[in-house]
Design a protein around this motif. Structure first.
Motif, mmCIF file in Angstrom:
data_model
loop_
_atom_site.group_PDB
_atom_site.id
_atom_site.type_symbol
_atom_site.label_atom_id
_atom_site.label_comp_id
_atom_site.label_asym_id
_atom_site.label_seq_id
_atom_site.Cartn_x
_atom_site.Cartn_y
_atom_site.Cartn_z
ATOM 1 N N ARG A 52 -2.200 15.653 -12.270
ATOM 2 C CA ARG A 52 -3.597 15.707 -12.700
ATOM 3 C C ARG A 52 -4.529 16.006 -11.533
ATOM 4 O O ARG A 52 -5.735 15.810 -11.631
ATOM 5 C CB ARG A 52 -3.965 14.400 -13.393
ATOM 6 N N GLY A 53 -3.945 16.501 -10.454
ATOM 7 C CA GLY A 53 -4.752 17.025 -9.367
ATOM 8 C C GLY A 53 -4.989 16.112 -8.190
ATOM 9 O O GLY A 53 -5.697 16.484 -7.250
ATOM 10 N N MET A 66 0.821 -1.211 0.000
ATOM 11 C CA MET A 66 0.000 0.000 0.000
ATOM 12 C C MET A 66 0.853 1.258 0.000
ATOM 13 O O MET A 66 0.475 2.272 -0.606
ATOM 14 C CB MET A 66 -0.960 -0.012 1.190
ATOM 15 N N MET A 67 2.030 1.199 0.629
ATOM 16 C CA MET A 67 2.922 2.359 0.556
ATOM 17 C C MET A 67 3.483 2.537 -0.853
ATOM 18 O O MET A 67 3.490 3.639 -1.398
ATOM 19 C CB MET A 67 4.052 2.218 1.580
ATOM 20 N N SER A 68 3.940 1.444 -1.458
ATOM 21 C CA SER A 68 4.463 1.532 -2.824
ATOM 22 C C SER A 68 3.371 1.913 -3.815
ATOM 23 O O SER A 68 3.604 2.694 -4.751
ATOM 24 C CB SER A 68 5.084 0.182 -3.227
ATOM 25 N N PHE A 69 2.181 1.374 -3.610
ATOM 26 C CA PHE A 69 1.033 1.712 -4.449
ATOM 27 C C PHE A 69 0.724 3.206 -4.353
ATOM 28 O O PHE A 69 0.487 3.877 -5.372
ATOM 29 C CB PHE A 69 -0.165 0.880 -4.004
ATOM 30 N N ASP A 111 0.871 8.576 -6.786
ATOM 31 C CA ASP A 111 1.347 9.962 -6.747
ATOM 32 C C ASP A 111 2.169 10.290 -7.988
ATOM 33 O O ASP A 111 1.995 11.364 -8.596
ATOM 34 C CB ASP A 111 2.193 10.171 -5.489
ATOM 35 N N ALA A 112 3.049 9.371 -8.375
ATOM 36 C CA ALA A 112 3.880 9.615 -9.557
ATOM 37 C C ALA A 112 3.037 9.729 -10.823
ATOM 38 O O ALA A 112 3.344 10.519 -11.727
ATOM 39 C CB ALA A 112 4.909 8.490 -9.710
ATOM 40 N N THR A 165 -1.632 9.830 -0.112
ATOM 41 C CA THR A 165 -0.834 9.706 1.103
ATOM 42 C C THR A 165 -1.055 8.331 1.726
ATOM 43 O O THR A 165 -2.188 7.842 1.770
ATOM 44 C CB THR A 165 -1.227 10.786 2.132
ATOM 45 N N ALA A 166 0.020 7.733 2.214
ATOM 46 C CA ALA A 166 -0.067 6.536 3.043
ATOM 47 C C ALA A 166 0.460 6.899 4.423
ATOM 48 O O ALA A 166 1.580 7.394 4.549
ATOM 49 C CB ALA A 166 0.745 5.386 2.456
#
Length: 269
Positions: free
Chosen positions: A177-178, A163-166, A171-172, A182-183
């Motif tokens: 695109r707005g 979930m952190m990598s996701f 984000d990347a 956050t994790a």
């Protein structure tokens, strides 16, 4: 004409961190879609939020361990004439026993709840967020996501690390695109989490100074999301632990964690 209030969908909203997210977002003026299995707890929370903040609340008693729950859940939101501006993927738990001591169906339900339907909800809401010019996605991860796997809670560190990598990947892909993603990765939190997995008696021996309240976790998550930060570890002691787990040799970290976590590894019933 007064524009509609933004809508936040919070999973695992019936208690703990999820309930704290719901209360904090209602205080910010968001209407809520509350998701959990316990309809009575959700309804009590909904009544409280409407009374205290004047927000509209949609109660959605869904079981996120079921295949396809994400599609059915978002269809229910659409049928109510709403769309999701803020997604909080908070639903979660852990399984303290060894991997093969628990039926595969229980392990599959875990993966469905913490990964498959959480990712499915994000997949379902992102196109609408982009079309409306922005949105927010927050995931409740864990300090365990920085740790190598040890005995017990077999899938939990991997699920939280994913979930952190996701979140970093989203984000990347979508920051420009707005979207704000956050994790939040807390350590010990004063919730019913330990009671649910059977480790509450062991957890009671942990120093109280190491525990955060759900409200502290949520405050850190929302402030980080406002600021566009992707990974936040609330509590300086947790941030230090995360830094050590990332910086020290993994073999050493694993040895230390195996020694310290053995008491949280429960025998089969």
């Amino acid at each position: 004409m007064t524009p509609p209030r933004p809508v936040a969908l919070v999973t695992g909203a019936s208690s703990g961190i999820g309930e704290a997210f719901a209360r904090a977002l209602a205080a910010r003026g968001h209407d809520l879609c509350l998701v959990a299995r316990r309809a009575d707890r959700l309804q009590a929370l909904a009544d409280s939020l409407t009374r205290d903040h004047g927000v509209a609340v949609l109660v959605l008693p869904f079981d996120l361990s079921e295949a396809g729950a994400c599609e059915r859940l978002l269809a229910a939101v659409d049928d109510a004439g709403r769309y999701v501006d803020v997604l909080v993927n908070n639903a979660g738990y852990s399984i303290a026993q060894s991997f093969d001591d628990v039926p595969w169906k229980a392990q599959q339900d875990f993966l469905m709840t913490l990964i498959v339907n959480a990712c499915g909800l994000a997949h379902g809401v992102i196109p609408g967020m982009i079309a409306r010019g922005g949105g927010r996605i927050i995931a409740t991860a864990s300090l365990a996501g920085f740790a190598p796997g040890v005995a017990g809670h077999t899938l939990y560190p991997g699920a939280k690390s994913l979930m952190m990598s996701f979140s970093q990947a989203l984000d990347a892909e979508y920051r420009d695109r707005g979207l704000k993603v956050t994790a939040v990765s807390p350590g010990f939190v004063s919730t019913g989490f330990a009671a649910a997995n059977g480790t509450d008696a062991v957890m009671a021996d942990a120093p109280r100074r190491l525990f955060l309240t759900p409200e502290q976790v949520v405050d850190a998550a929302l402030k980080a999301n406002d600021a566009g930060r992707v990974i936040v570890v609330p509590g300086w002691w947790n941030a230090l632990a995360a830094g050590l787990m990332r910086g020290l040799p993994q073999g050493l970290v694993r040895w230390i964690l195996m020694k310290g976590s053995a008491k949280y590894h429960l025998a089969a019933d």
